[in-house]
Design a protein around this motif. Structure first.
Motif, short mmCIF file in Angstrom:
data_model
loop_
_atom_site.label_atom_id
_atom_site.label_comp_id
_atom_site.label_asym_id
_atom_site.label_seq_id
_atom_site.Cartn_x
_atom_site.Cartn_y
_atom_site.Cartn_z
N GLY A 168 0.78 -1.23 0.00
CA GLY A 168 0.00 0.00 0.00
C GLY A 168 0.81 1.28 0.00
N SER A 169 0.10 2.39 -0.13
CA SER A 169 0.72 3.72 -0.18
C SER A 169 -0.17 4.74 0.51
N LEU A 170 0.49 5.74 1.08
CA LEU A 170 -0.18 6.90 1.64
C LEU A 170 -0.09 8.02 0.62
N HIS A 171 -1.24 8.59 0.23
CA HIS A 171 -1.26 9.63 -0.80
C HIS A 171 -1.53 11.02 -0.24
N GLY A 172 -1.81 11.12 1.07
CA GLY A 172 -1.96 12.43 1.68
C GLY A 172 -3.29 12.58 2.40
N TRP A 173 -3.50 13.80 2.88
CA TRP A 173 -4.72 14.17 3.59
C TRP A 173 -5.71 14.83 2.65
N LEU A 174 -6.98 14.50 2.79
CA LEU A 174 -8.04 15.20 2.07
C LEU A 174 -8.57 16.37 2.89
N ASN A 175 -8.55 16.21 4.20
CA ASN A 175 -8.91 17.27 5.14
C ASN A 175 -8.23 16.93 6.47
N ASP A 176 -8.62 17.58 7.53
CA ASP A 176 -7.93 17.39 8.81
C ASP A 176 -8.12 16.01 9.42
N THR A 177 -9.11 15.24 8.94
CA THR A 177 -9.39 13.95 9.56
C THR A 177 -9.41 12.78 8.58
N THR A 178 -9.23 13.05 7.29
CA THR A 178 -9.41 11.99 6.28
C THR A 178 -8.14 11.80 5.45
N ARG A 208 -12.18 3.18 -5.89
CA ARG A 208 -11.90 2.47 -7.14
C ARG A 208 -11.06 1.24 -6.84
N GLN A 209 -11.16 0.23 -7.69
CA GLN A 209 -10.31 -0.95 -7.63
C GLN A 209 -9.56 -1.08 -8.95
N ALA A 210 -8.28 -1.41 -8.88
CA ALA A 210 -7.47 -1.59 -10.08
C ALA A 210 -6.19 -2.33 -9.69
N LEU A 211 -5.47 -2.79 -10.70
CA LEU A 211 -4.23 -3.52 -10.44
C LEU A 211 -3.24 -2.64 -9.68
N ASN A 212 -3.18 -1.36 -10.07
CA ASN A 212 -2.29 -0.42 -9.40
C ASN A 212 -2.76 0.99 -9.68
N PHE A 213 -2.39 1.91 -8.80
CA PHE A 213 -2.71 3.33 -8.98
C PHE A 213 -1.41 4.12 -8.99
N ARG A 214 -1.29 5.02 -9.94
CA ARG A 214 -0.08 5.82 -10.08
C ARG A 214 -0.44 7.31 -10.09
N SER A 215 0.54 8.12 -9.65
CA SER A 215 0.39 9.58 -9.69
C SER A 215 -0.93 10.04 -9.08
N VAL A 216 -1.24 9.49 -7.91
CA VAL A 216 -2.48 9.86 -7.21
C VAL A 216 -2.28 11.24 -6.58
N THR A 217 -3.17 12.16 -6.88
CA THR A 217 -3.06 13.51 -6.35
C THR A 217 -4.44 14.10 -6.12
N ALA A 218 -4.63 14.71 -4.97
CA ALA A 218 -5.91 15.31 -4.62
C ALA A 218 -5.87 16.81 -4.87
N SER A 219 -7.02 17.38 -5.22
CA SER A 219 -7.13 18.83 -5.38
C SER A 219 -6.87 19.50 -4.04
N PRO A 220 -6.48 20.78 -4.04
CA PRO A 220 -6.12 21.44 -2.78
C PRO A 220 -7.18 21.38 -1.69
#
Length: 330
Positions: A168-178, A208-220
């Motif tokens: 697995g990977s950590l892609h960041g925070w969406l807000n202060d709790t998520t 989503r489900q997929a074999l792999n996820f790349r370049s995952v980035t959330a809007s500000p």
């Protein structure tokens, strides 16, 4: 020669006008300026106020190794930090890995410090930079089956584990709790899940489900998530945008290197296998519309580019001469 009826002329002119309106506009070259030259320096990042770029440099170009700063308009280079560290996006914190598991986090305003056992890894900050997350993974074995533990901590507080992922990977925070995470539900599973996790309640939402996820980035603001799926089925492969609250993902018609400009606009440099200047396009995730902003008159080296925090400027490393260049976004 007999003239055609006026009605036919009008219809013909109307058709020509309609065709002119529907033809794609020719992209103009966006003017840019070199702010660093001589092959210096890859990996530059914007300061929080969007007025300057920070970069790592040292001898022989500079007297000592450190983090240097150059104005976005170009000009005198000055040293911003004398030591090398991971710095938080708002430049409130320096994260300094130690020789073992302990990493020291220093609040730059007053020098107050605390430590976390990150084994030299950087941390992901909430927007307020009062809470952080990091991962600890096994260092041997097939990555797809490695266990990854996710920890969160308030500043000056003790860490607590909130999730365990496989491959697995950590892609960041969406807000202060998520948090936004990805990983396989089990070591035997084929697919990974891209999902959100509420660190207070433990509630998960699979996007989503997929074999792999790349370049995952959330809007500000955390509303939208962009990601790439590759080496999967034809129906899954591609560049996708999806709301983090759920709903169906939308495949974008253009593929390339992308960065969020603001809460709803995604900038994209399309893959250009034929050569020639790189083009800059913009996708409005809320309106679901495309716009072509122009071309760079150049190419970006190694996808080394970023958007200023205020969304008004873009920097890139020139493939033509290795200079760091800045342009104003339309």
């Amino acid at each position: 020669m007999k003239r055609p009826p006026v009605s036919i002329l009008r219809r013909g002119l109307g058709a020509l006008a309609l065709a002119a309106l529907t033809l794609p506009a020719v992209a103009a070259t966006l003017p840019s300026r070199a702010v660093l030259s001589g092959g210096c320096c890859p990996g530059a990042v914007w300061t929080p106020d969007s007025r300057a770029l920070l970069f790592l440099d040292g001898p022989p170009a500079r007297a000592t190794t450190g983090i240097y700063q150059v104005p976005a308009a170009g000009g005198t280079v000055t040293r911003r930090f004398s030591s090398v560290a991971y710095f938080s996006p708002a430049l409130r914190w320096a994260v300094r890995p130690g020789p073992g598991e302990a990493t020291t986090l220093e609040r730059l305003a007053d020098g107050r410090r605390f430590t976390l056992p990150t084994y030299g890894a950087d941390v992901a900050w909430t927007r307020a930079e009062t809470r952080l997350a990091y991962v600890r993974s096994a260092t041997t074995g097939n990555f797809d089956r490695r266990a990854t533990r996710v920890f969160v901590a308030d500043v000056f507080g003790a860490p607590r584990q909130v999730a365990s992922l496989t491959g697995g990977s950590l892609h960041g925070w969406l807000n202060d709790t998520t948090l936004l995470l990805s990983g396989k539900p089990s070591a035997q599973a084929r697919d990974r899940e891209l999902f959100t996790l509420d660190v207070r309640s433990g509630a998960r939402r699979v996007l989503r489900q997929a074999l792999n996820f790349r370049s995952v980035t959330a809007s500000p603001d955390g509303r939208f998530v962009a990601y790439t799926v590759a080496f999967d089925s034809a129906a899954r492969n591609g560049l996708w945008v999806q709301e983090s609250a759920g709903g169906a993902p939308r495949e974008l018609s253009t593929f390339g290197s992308y960065r969020w400009r603001d809460a709803r606009r995604l900038l994209l440099i399309p893959l250009n296998a034929a050569g020639g200047p790189h083009e800059l396009r913009q996708y409005d995730a809320a309106a679901r519309t495309w716009a072509t902003l122009g071309d760079l008159g150049d190419q970006v080296r190694s996808s080394d580019w970023s958007v200023s925090p205020d969304g008004r400027q873009l920097h890139y490393l020139s493939a033509r001469d290795g200079n760091v260049r800045v342009l104003a976004l339309p």
